[in-house]
Design an enzyme around this catalytic site. Structure first.
Site, PDB file in Angstrom:
ATOM      1  N   CYS A  29      -3.579  21.293   9.529  1.00 61.86           N
ATOM      2  CA  CYS A  29      -4.868  20.930   8.943  1.00 61.86           C
ATOM      3  C   CYS A  29      -4.786  19.553   8.281  1.00 61.86           C
ATOM      4  O   CYS A  29      -4.801  18.544   8.973  1.00 61.86           O
ATOM      5  CB  CYS A  29      -5.342  22.015   7.976  1.00 61.86           C
ATOM      6  SG  CYS A  29      -7.105  21.867   7.589  1.00 61.86           S
TER       7      CYS A  29
ATOM      8  N   HIS B  86      -5.278  26.702  11.244  1.00 63.19           N
ATOM      9  CA  HIS B  86      -4.320  27.266  10.289  1.00 63.19           C
ATOM     10  C   HIS B  86      -3.483  28.373  10.934  1.00 63.19           C
ATOM     11  O   HIS B  86      -3.785  29.555  10.773  1.00 63.19           O
ATOM     12  CB  HIS B  86      -5.061  27.807   9.064  1.00 63.19           C
ATOM     13  CG  HIS B  86      -5.546  26.747   8.139  1.00 63.19           C
ATOM     14  ND1 HIS B  86      -4.798  26.270   7.085  1.00 63.19           N
ATOM     15  CD2 HIS B  86      -6.697  26.025   8.140  1.00 63.19           C
ATOM     16  CE1 HIS B  86      -5.465  25.320   6.462  1.00 63.19           C
ATOM     17  NE2 HIS B  86      -6.618  25.152   7.084  1.00 63.19           N
TER      18      HIS B  86
ATOM     19  N   GLU C 293      -0.723  29.461   9.982  1.00 61.20           N
ATOM     20  CA  GLU C 293      -0.086  30.294   8.946  1.00 61.20           C
ATOM     21  C   GLU C 293      -0.962  31.476   8.543  1.00 61.20           C
ATOM     22  O   GLU C 293      -0.480  32.436   7.927  1.00 61.20           O
ATOM     23  CB  GLU C 293       0.262  29.447   7.717  1.00 61.20           C
ATOM     24  CG  GLU C 293      -0.843  29.203   6.720  1.00 61.20           C
ATOM     25  CD  GLU C 293      -1.875  28.169   7.157  1.00 61.20           C
ATOM     26  OE1 GLU C 293      -2.818  27.916   6.378  1.00 61.20           O
ATOM     27  OE2 GLU C 293      -1.751  27.602   8.268  1.00 61.20           O
TER      28      GLU C 293
END
Length: 235
Positions: free
Chosen positions: A111, A212, A214
């Site tokens: 990001c 994202h 994660e």
């Protein structure tokens, strides 16, 4: 055999924990979990002191998400929706990314990390994506991910890592690449044309995604970074 050391940049923001509320160096723990599951040893890098020389001690680097890059770095005044600028973080991360690229350290931007990479190589950003694409699907509400498909460029590194031509990703960004930085190629886009991944073809392993990873359960990008960090080490 010791785990490869993966540095992860972090936020500095007011935070509440147990009985305390004070400024804190912090990072969503999912970053840490993904690196550990991939076989790496995570080390959090706060934007303080002079982190760039730490590149010599790292086996890989993740530049994590966060607030907006100061638009003065690409020669523009701030949009009224540009926010959470932390110039001290910009200073630290731009120096860190420059050192990492020069050392050919395996690199993953997430990001904000993509935006830092792009601007550090002379690129610029769309400061408020809804003005460009006409919708807010990339950041639908505060604290809420948008889930939009991204099309992966055939034969790109990110397509090879994810093993697909398309992926549904967790988005939380209101900015994105405008002018592409020197040496970067686009390796994924969303249906509205937003640049969603870039890579540096002349680097052994340097890629960045606007979404994202994660936030999901699939850790392929983290696994690829740790694998590159492992193969690049001098044991």
């Amino acid at each position: 055999m010791p785990r490869p050391v993966i540095g992860i940049t972090c936020y500095v923001e007011p935070a509440a924990f147990t009985v305390w509320r004070m400024p804190a160096a912090l990072l969503p723990y999912t970053y840490v979990e993904h690196v550990v599951r991939a076989g790496g040893q995570p080390v959090i890098l706060p934007p303080a002191g002079d982190p760039a020389p730490l590149v010599e001690r790292l086996d890989g680097l993740i530049v994590a998400g966060g607030g907006d890059v100061d638009p003065g770095r690409y020669g523009e005044p701030p949009h009224d929706q540009t926010g959470y600028i932390r110039k001290f973080r910009d200073d630290a991360e731009f120096e860190l990314v420059g050192a990492a690229l020069e050392a050919e350290l395996p690199f993953l931007g997430i990001c904000r990390g993509l935006q830092v990479l792009n601007v550090s190589l002379g690129g610029s950003l769309h400061q408020h994506l809804p003005d460009v694409v006409g919708h807010s699907g990339h950041s639908p509400a505060p604290g809420e991910f948008g889930h939009l498909p991204v099309r992966l460029t055939p034969c790109s590194r990110v397509a090879g890592v994810l093993g697909a031509g398309e992926a549904t990703a967790a988005h939380y960004h209101h900015q994105a690449t405008d002018r592409l930085g020197e040496g970067l190629t686009v390796s994924a886009t969303s249906d509205d044309g937003t640049v969603e991944a870039v890579e540096l073809s002349e680097h052994p392993f340097a890629l960045a995604v606007q979404w994202h990873p994660e936030a999901g359960q699939e850790g392929h990008l983290f696994e690829a970074l740790v694998a590159a960090a492992t193969s690049g080490r001098s044991w």
